[in-house]
Motif scaffolding. Structure first.
Motif, short mmCIF file in Angstrom:
data_model
loop_
_atom_site.label_atom_id
_atom_site.label_comp_id
_atom_site.label_asym_id
_atom_site.label_seq_id
_atom_site.Cartn_x
_atom_site.Cartn_y
_atom_site.Cartn_z
N TRP A 1 0.82 -1.21 0.00
CA TRP A 1 0.00 0.00 0.00
C TRP A 1 0.86 1.27 0.00
CZ3 TRP A 1 -5.28 0.06 -0.49
CH2 TRP A 1 -5.93 -1.17 -0.35
N LYS A 2 2.10 1.15 0.52
CA LYS A 2 2.96 2.33 0.59
C LYS A 2 3.45 2.77 -0.79
CE LYS A 2 4.63 1.63 5.31
NZ LYS A 2 5.81 1.42 6.19
N THR A 3 3.63 1.82 -1.68
CA THR A 3 4.10 2.15 -3.03
C THR A 3 2.96 2.26 -4.04
OG1 THR A 3 4.47 -0.20 -3.49
CG2 THR A 3 6.33 1.05 -2.62
N LEU B 1 -13.21 4.07 -6.83
CA LEU B 1 -14.11 5.09 -6.27
C LEU B 1 -13.46 5.81 -5.09
CD1 LEU B 1 -17.47 3.08 -6.29
CD2 LEU B 1 -16.54 4.59 -8.07
N ALA B 2 -12.63 5.10 -4.35
CA ALA B 2 -11.92 5.70 -3.22
C ALA B 2 -10.62 4.93 -3.01
CB ALA B 2 -12.77 5.64 -1.96
N PHE B 3 -9.55 5.68 -2.74
CA PHE B 3 -8.25 5.04 -2.52
C PHE B 3 -7.57 5.72 -1.33
CE2 PHE B 3 -3.65 4.52 -3.51
CZ PHE B 3 -3.61 3.14 -3.40
N VAL B 4 -7.49 4.99 -0.19
CA VAL B 4 -6.90 5.53 1.03
C VAL B 4 -5.81 4.57 1.50
CG1 VAL B 4 -7.39 6.50 3.31
CG2 VAL B 4 -9.22 6.37 1.59
N PRO B 5 -4.59 4.70 0.96
CA PRO B 5 -3.52 3.73 1.26
C PRO B 5 -3.12 3.69 2.73
CG PRO B 5 -2.67 5.62 0.05
CD PRO B 5 -4.15 5.71 -0.01
N GLU B 6 -3.19 4.84 3.43
CA GLU B 6 -2.80 4.83 4.84
C GLU B 6 -3.76 4.01 5.70
OE1 GLU B 6 -4.90 8.79 3.97
OE2 GLU B 6 -3.43 7.46 3.03
#
Length: 366
Positions: free
Chosen positions: A285-287, A352-357
């Motif tokens: 998820w960090k990259t 639709l939504a992307f929240v990697p943290e």
């Protein structure tokens, strides 16, 4: 006469009902047992008390010292009526009370088993050793939590001796709860003190269950004490959520008993150590934020359905994948979702939504 009076017990010295006294067997018959109580006269065990004490009486010989409980100070025949069974039970509960007070560990034999744990005995008092209070080496690790298989594993312990501590007891309820895990806490505490959160251990998989994986590794703290190798082990749990950055449905798909693994200690609470495999891997998820963003159209592989929708795997790098959720609201119902998508097939989705943290990605079906 004065000397004789001095030898006689005073009124307040006479035994009371409920008091346990010691005497010597002076005569046995088919229905009665007579006990010499010294200055307190002669005691008798008869009737229901004689029947209840058959297991004790059959092993007694003339002259044998024995404890008895006063049930009547003096009957019509002048005897002190006694109970051997109640005296034995009281002595046993006194022992249990002392074991609890001093937190002393003792060794006891496993008598029988039920679905909840094992039955033991302390000085004639039956006790219960719950499965949750077994030491890690004896805890039944059964895939799927099959109760019959757990019972089968527990049955293997019948006849063996375990070291236990008294956990709780209630004399009135005739209840005794013991713990094997508590008996090993002291040496576990010393061994665990050598570790801290963030340490990396190398060990072997000792059990695989629905909710995670157990790993054992040598404890250098105990090895220094020169104890046998089978006792020189610590064990920790890798929860299913700590196995991989991706959704894991079945831990057995990743590892099996005997596999050698490296894991990081993420928590130490009392004698329980929590481990993680995924913390030693790169978090995709960090990259992923460099490659993915809201509104992007991507191809994804449908991995599974659940009441919330469809889990979809998105390839970020050659060996790295993320999973997003295509919510059930995108379809309207389970039936429509199953009609639109099929597990194991690839489809086009919109982010639709992307929240990697937060390790969260919501998808919409095209």
């Amino acid at each position: 006469m004065q000397n004789l009076a001095l030898k006689m017990p005073k009124a307040f010295d006479w035994p009371k009902v409920g008091e346990v006294v010691e005497g010597r067997v002076m005569k046995k018959s088919a229905k009665n047992l007579y006990i010499d109580l010294g200055i307190w006269g002669i005691g008798i065990v008869y009737g229901i008390e004689f029947i209840n004490a058959q297991d004790i009486i059959k092993n007694l010989k003339i002259g044998t010292s024995v404890f008895a409980k006063i049930v009547e100070v003096q009957n019509e025949s002048g005897f002190r009526e006694l109970s051997l069974a109640e005296a034995k039970a009281q002595k046993s509960w006194d022992l249990i009370r002392e074991l609890k007070k001093t937190n002393q560990a003792i060794t006891t034999k496993i008598l029988s088993v039920n679905r909840g744990g094992l039955i033991v005995e302390i000085s004639g008092i039956a006790g219960f050793l719950p499965v949750s209070q077994l030491a890690s080496e004896h805890y039944p690790r059964v895939e799927g939590g099959d109760k019959n298989k757990i019972l089968e594993e527990l049955s293997k312990f019948v006849g063996l001796e375990f070291k236990i501590r008294v956990l709780d007891f209630d004399v009135k309820e005739n209840k005794l709860i013991v713990s094997e895990r508590a008996a090993e806490e002291e040496h576990l505490k010393r061994a665990i003190e050598r570790y801290k959160i963030g340490d990396i251990i190398s060990g072997s998989v000792s059990g695989v269950v629905d909710w995670g994986v157990f790993v054992k590794w040598p404890s250098s703290a105990k090895a220094m004490e020169g104890k046998p190798m089978e006792e020189e082990m610590l064990e920790g749990l890798i929860h299913i959520s700590e196995l991989d950055w991706q959704l894991v449905e079945n831990p057995a798909d990743l590892v099996k008993v005997g596999d050698e693994v490296a894991a990081q200690i993420i928590d130490i609470t009392n004698d329980r150590i929590s481990l993680s495999l995924k913390r030693l891997k790169i978090d995709p998820w960090k990259t992923a934020s460099e490659l993915l963003e809201k509104g992007m159209l991507i191809e994804g592989l449908v991995k599974k359905f659940n009441p919330y929708g469809a889990f979809v795997e998105i390839v970020c790098h050659p060996n790295e994948c993320l999973q997003g959720l295509c919510h059930i609201s995108e379809f309207g119902s389970d039936e429509k979702m199953n009609a639109a998508l099929e597990v194991g097939k690839k489809y086009q989705f919109k982010i639709l939504a992307f929240v990697p943290e937060e390790h969260r990605m919501s998808l919409g079906v095209l």
